[in-house]
Write an enzyme that holds these catalytic residues in place. Structure first.
Site, short mmCIF file in Angstrom:
data_model
loop_
_atom_site.label_atom_id
_atom_site.label_comp_id
_atom_site.label_asym_id
_atom_site.label_seq_id
_atom_site.Cartn_x
_atom_site.Cartn_y
_atom_site.Cartn_z
N ILE A 14 0.83 -1.13 -0.05
CA ILE A 14 0.03 0.01 0.12
C ILE A 14 0.88 1.31 -0.08
CG2 ILE A 14 -1.84 1.29 1.14
CD1 ILE A 14 -2.79 -1.38 2.27
N ASP A 35 11.99 2.62 4.55
CA ASP A 35 11.45 1.25 4.76
C ASP A 35 12.63 0.38 5.61
OD1 ASP A 35 8.78 -0.34 3.24
OD2 ASP A 35 10.60 -1.77 4.08
N ASP A 61 14.70 1.53 10.16
CA ASP A 61 13.57 0.89 10.78
C ASP A 61 12.89 2.03 11.81
OD1 ASP A 61 11.86 -0.56 13.19
OD2 ASP A 61 13.28 -2.01 12.77
N PHE A 83 2.65 3.84 7.17
CA PHE A 83 2.01 2.53 6.71
C PHE A 83 2.95 1.61 7.33
CE2 PHE A 83 1.13 5.48 3.07
CZ PHE A 83 -0.24 4.89 2.73
N GLU A 86 4.31 -4.77 10.53
CA GLU A 86 4.17 -5.91 10.65
C GLU A 86 2.34 -6.24 10.24
OE1 GLU A 86 6.10 -8.41 10.11
OE2 GLU A 86 7.96 -7.15 10.52
N THR A 127 -6.28 -0.62 10.49
CA THR A 127 -7.06 -1.46 9.63
C THR A 127 -8.51 -1.84 10.31
OG1 THR A 127 -7.14 -4.20 9.47
CG2 THR A 127 -5.90 -3.22 11.33
N ASP A 128 -9.47 -2.52 9.69
CA ASP A 128 -10.55 -2.83 9.97
C ASP A 128 -10.57 -3.71 11.16
OD1 ASP A 128 -10.13 -4.84 8.33
OD2 ASP A 128 -11.89 -4.58 7.09
N GLU A 129 -9.30 -4.57 11.21
CA GLU A 129 -9.41 -5.73 11.90
C GLU A 129 -9.54 -5.16 13.48
OE1 GLU A 129 -6.61 -8.80 11.12
OE2 GLU A 129 -6.59 -8.14 9.02
N TYR A 155 -1.68 -9.42 15.65
CA TYR A 155 -1.66 -8.36 14.85
C TYR A 155 -2.53 -7.16 15.09
CZ TYR A 155 -2.83 -5.69 10.42
OH TYR A 155 -3.31 -4.79 9.71
N SER A 156 -3.90 -7.60 15.12
CA SER A 156 -5.00 -6.52 15.24
C SER A 156 -4.87 -5.84 16.54
CB SER A 156 -6.47 -7.04 14.90
OG SER A 156 -6.72 -8.07 15.77
N SER A 158 -2.19 -5.20 18.23
CA SER A 158 -1.12 -4.21 18.16
C SER A 158 -1.43 -2.95 17.47
CB SER A 158 0.31 -4.88 17.36
OG SER A 158 0.01 -5.18 15.96
N LYS A 159 -2.08 -3.03 16.30
CA LYS A 159 -2.84 -2.00 15.62
C LYS A 159 -3.98 -1.27 16.38
CE LYS A 159 -1.93 -1.17 11.76
NZ LYS A 159 -0.77 0.01 11.26
N ARG A 219 -14.94 -10.82 3.77
CA ARG A 219 -14.21 -9.60 3.79
C ARG A 219 -14.58 -8.43 2.97
NH1 ARG A 219 -12.97 -12.00 7.51
NH2 ARG A 219 -11.06 -12.81 8.27
#
Length: 333
Positions: A14, A35, A61, A83, A86, A127-129, A155-156, A158-159, A219
């Site tokens: 993205i 990056d 990093d 962006f 992980e 994210t929507d997660e 993951y979600s 952490s976001k 999804r």
């Protein structure tokens, strides 16, 4: 007025698309791509930009505080769009720690530098997660910006933590923060580990297509170009301190997605192979993008069918890109 923008994770799917989109739309803007070039970041994604005098790549990093302070002091960014993350759920189940470091600590380090050096806008790409899951039998239910966060995976989680931290920095330190939460993206330069590019590549090699569980998980699919236009609008016209959902209104089951790909590639459905579901696999995501549409006038360009046709054509026309990516450390068997 020209701006200098730091794009973190700009060698990823993205982020790389966003840099290309912004340089097409605003050729006088200066773009710095930071990056770490981990497994999902590849300079091949940004090769078309390397001769542009307004583009610069920096390997680094976002958790490296000294590097971030030095970079922010040198470049004096107007905006930061984060962006860098992980993002693969399966990997977060295997090793949660790297997700906490990159997605939470990295966000904190970036925002500390943004505060210190007077960045005028810090945008957190989420994210929507973070909302958890919706039931399959309630198609009327959608995620809005006011829904509680109810993450299911490391993951979600952490976001979600990064989102809350960003809002806390806005409220506590007056950091000019905006947040966007998007549905599943697809399109050019997607790393061939995610569902759509993985299935395309496997189908082209006539390999089995592994589908989790019964394939009925739903999804909402968003073309990456439409995601880029939404972030562009939020940066230029969005309200500081606000969260904006970005969704394509293209709900499909995973089985429907894979079947569509096989049809476009003229491959048999017998390639589909059902495999054991992953732990904590959310049933359904669905984004309500009404706020973005009504307040900022955003509209997506791509419907699911047209977007999938464009995406499949891109992978057929750009075999060299994904073959090089796979050679750099991942096979598809």
């Amino acid at each position: 007025m020209s701006k200098k923008i730091l794009i973190t994770g700009g060698a990823g799917f993205i982020g790389g698309n966003f840099i290309q989109y912004m340089m097409d739309q605003y050729p006088d803007y200066q773009m710095v791509n930071l990056d770490a070039l981990t497994y999902a970041g590849h300079l091949e994604t940004c090769r078309p930009l390397q001769r542009n005098h307004n583009y610069k790549f920096v390997k680094g990093d976002i958790t490296d505080r000294q590097l971030m302070n030095e970079l922010f002091e040198k470049e004096q960014f107007d905006w930061v769009v984060n962006f860098a993350a992980e993002s693969h759920v399966d990997r977060s189940v295997i090793d949660p720690e790297i997700f906490i470091k990159a997605n939470v600590l990295g966000t904190q380090v970036l925002m500390d530098a943004a505060r210190k050096f007077g960045v005028k806008r810090y945008h957190q790409v989420s994210t929507d997660e973070v909302y958890g899951e919706l039931p399959l039998d309630r198609p009327d239910l959608l995620f809005s910006e006011t829904c509680p966060l109810d993450a299911s995976s490391p993951y979600s989680a952490s976001k979600a933590a990064a989102d809350l931290l960003a809002l806390a920095y806005y409220r506590t330190f007056d950091l000019p923060v905006t947040i966007s939460r998007c549905s599943n993206n697809y399109g050019p330069y997607h790393f061939p580990e995610k569902l759509i590019p993985l299935m395309i590549v496997k189908a082209l090699h006539d390999l089995p297509l592994p589908l989790y569980g019964n394939g009925k998980n739903v999804r909402d699919w968003l073309h990456v170009f439409d995601h880029c236009t939404a972030i562009d609008l939020i940066l230029h016209e969005g309200k500081v301190g606000d969260v904006y959902n970005i969704g394509g209104r293209n709900e499909r089951t995973n089985l429907e997605v894979v079947t569509t790909l096989l049809t476009l590639l003229d491959k048999p459905k017998t390639l589909i192979t059902y495999v054991t579901d992953r732990p904590g696999h959310d049933l359904r995501y669905a984004i309500d993008a009404t706020k973005l549409e009504n307040e900022l006038g955003w509209k997506p360009r791509y419907h699911f069918e047209s977007g999938m046709e464009q995406t499949v054509k891109w992978y057929l026309d750009n075999r060299e890109w994904w073959e090089n990516v796979l050679k750099m450390g991942r096979n598809i068997t």
